[in-house]
Scaffold this active site. Sequence first.
Site, PDB file in Angstrom:
ATOM      1  N   LYS A  44      -0.336   2.203 -11.528  1.00  0.00           N
ATOM      2  CA  LYS A  44      -1.047   1.923 -13.059  1.00  0.00           C
ATOM      3  C   LYS A  44      -0.135   2.371 -14.230  1.00  0.00           C
ATOM      4  O   LYS A  44      -0.174   1.884 -15.159  1.00  0.00           O
ATOM      5  CB  LYS A  44      -2.201   2.575 -12.698  1.00  0.00           C
ATOM      6  CG  LYS A  44      -3.259   1.825 -11.775  1.00  0.00           C
ATOM      7  CD  LYS A  44      -4.346   2.295 -11.405  1.00  0.00           C
ATOM      8  CE  LYS A  44      -5.152   1.642 -10.273  1.00  0.00           C
ATOM      9  NZ  LYS A  44      -6.317   2.436  -9.605  1.00  0.00           N
TER      10      LYS A  44
ATOM     11  N   GLN B 234      -9.486   7.817  -9.935  1.00  0.00           N
ATOM     12  CA  GLN B 234      -9.201   7.279  -8.589  1.00  0.00           C
ATOM     13  C   GLN B 234     -10.134   7.401  -7.594  1.00  0.00           C
ATOM     14  O   GLN B 234     -10.096   8.673  -7.291  1.00  0.00           O
ATOM     15  CB  GLN B 234      -7.678   7.544  -8.520  1.00  0.00           C
ATOM     16  CG  GLN B 234      -6.930   7.041  -7.296  1.00  0.00           C
ATOM     17  CD  GLN B 234      -6.814   5.130  -7.728  1.00  0.00           C
ATOM     18  OE1 GLN B 234      -6.749   4.658  -8.668  1.00  0.00           O
ATOM     19  NE2 GLN B 234      -6.666   4.506  -6.462  1.00  0.00           N
TER      20      GLN B 234
ATOM     21  N   ASP C 168     -12.780   0.292 -15.043  1.00  0.00           N
ATOM     22  CA  ASP C 168     -13.105  -0.052 -13.727  1.00  0.00           C
ATOM     23  C   ASP C 168     -14.463  -0.599 -13.456  1.00  0.00           C
ATOM     24  O   ASP C 168     -14.392  -1.103 -12.274  1.00  0.00           O
ATOM     25  CB  ASP C 168     -12.823   1.292 -13.077  1.00  0.00           C
ATOM     26  CG  ASP C 168     -12.081   1.475 -11.686  1.00  0.00           C
ATOM     27  OD1 ASP C 168     -11.531   0.512 -11.464  1.00  0.00           O
ATOM     28  OD2 ASP C 168     -12.056   2.281 -11.071  1.00  0.00           O
TER      29      ASP C 168
HETATM   30  N1  GUN Z   1      -9.058   2.873  -5.058  1.00  0.00           N
HETATM   31  C1  GUN Z   1      -8.743   1.732  -4.659  1.00  0.00           C
HETATM   32  N2  GUN Z   1      -8.848   0.649  -5.551  1.00  0.00           N
HETATM   33  C2  GUN Z   1      -9.543   1.360  -6.693  1.00  0.00           C
HETATM   34  C3  GUN Z   1      -9.906   0.900  -7.741  1.00  0.00           C
HETATM   35  O1  GUN Z   1      -9.628  -0.455  -8.125  1.00  0.00           O
HETATM   36  N3  GUN Z   1     -10.326   1.736  -8.641  1.00  0.00           N
HETATM   37  C4  GUN Z   1     -10.582   2.875  -8.277  1.00  0.00           C
HETATM   38  N4  GUN Z   1     -11.009   3.796  -9.351  1.00  0.00           N
HETATM   39  N5  GUN Z   1     -10.000   3.680  -7.192  1.00  0.00           N
HETATM   40  C5  GUN Z   1      -9.486   2.425  -6.311  1.00  0.00           C
END
Ligand code: GUN
Length: 278
Positions: free
Chosen positions: A48, A92, A115
């Site tokens: 990211k 995350q 998100d």
């Molecule tokens: N863990 C795996 N995929 C994601 C996501 O799209 N967002 C978040 N916050 N955690 C994740």
Amino acid sequence: MEILDGKVLANQIRDNLKLEIQKNSLKPGLAVILVGDNPGSKVYVNMKEKTCNNIGIKSFKYELNENTTEEKIINLIKQLNNNQEIHGILVQLPLPKHLNSNNILEHIKETKDVDGLTAVSLGNLKKNNESFSPCTPKGILTLLNHYNIPLKGKNVTIINHSNIVGKPLASLFLNNHATVTVCHEFTDNLVQHTKQADILISGVGKINFITEDMVKENAIIIDVGINKTETGIQGDVHENVKNKASYFTPVPGGVGPMTIAMLMMNTYNSFKRHNGIL
Ligand code: GUN
């Protein structure tokens, strides 16, 4: 049989965003909070960050140790909510076991919830009053849309009922007038549901979980599984399903890259809203 190429589409989306972002001297900012040492999460967070840097989004990464308290994380989120340089906040997942992710996520300001995982964002999505949709579901819909795959009236079966994939994905399909069945590990007679699917989405986390005999002729197969093997990552769907499918997403190079592209898009849209451009 055609590949739904998430890698190519995600590249296009990122290139377009990069061009848009270059036009403005103000830059979007994304804050990512990583708690603990989950190796998978570290890889995702780094991806990211790298993508942000590539397209001109300012990346703010907060790496907190495994034992961080809920209070400390919530205080950090409150600071980020008030930071004008930041337009998106992502925690995350999964978080270490002692932390309650539902509690923590609710502190993210609605306008920065790129998100899409707060109760308000998920509720709005359910009401078809979408602000930010979670990135994996949004990536899947964007991919299907790009390939002009009709959704109206289609039977969609989703095997996953998580807050991050299955539930928001069901809402997005319903909002597009598909007929949706959501299955999970406790579903009786799963095959009955997979066989009726025009579009089948598997997010189970088991290699070769979906086999040819479970799938309708010409079905569209979306593989959200990420399973680590010695030779790299593999999805949930067995090779032999390709004999029957009309379209399928590869792993890697299908849904994964779309997820990150959607996070960038949500962050850019949030930036535009904060600056009165949208
Ligand atoms: N863990 C795996 N995929 C994601 C996501 O799209 N967002 C978040 N916050 N955690 C994740």
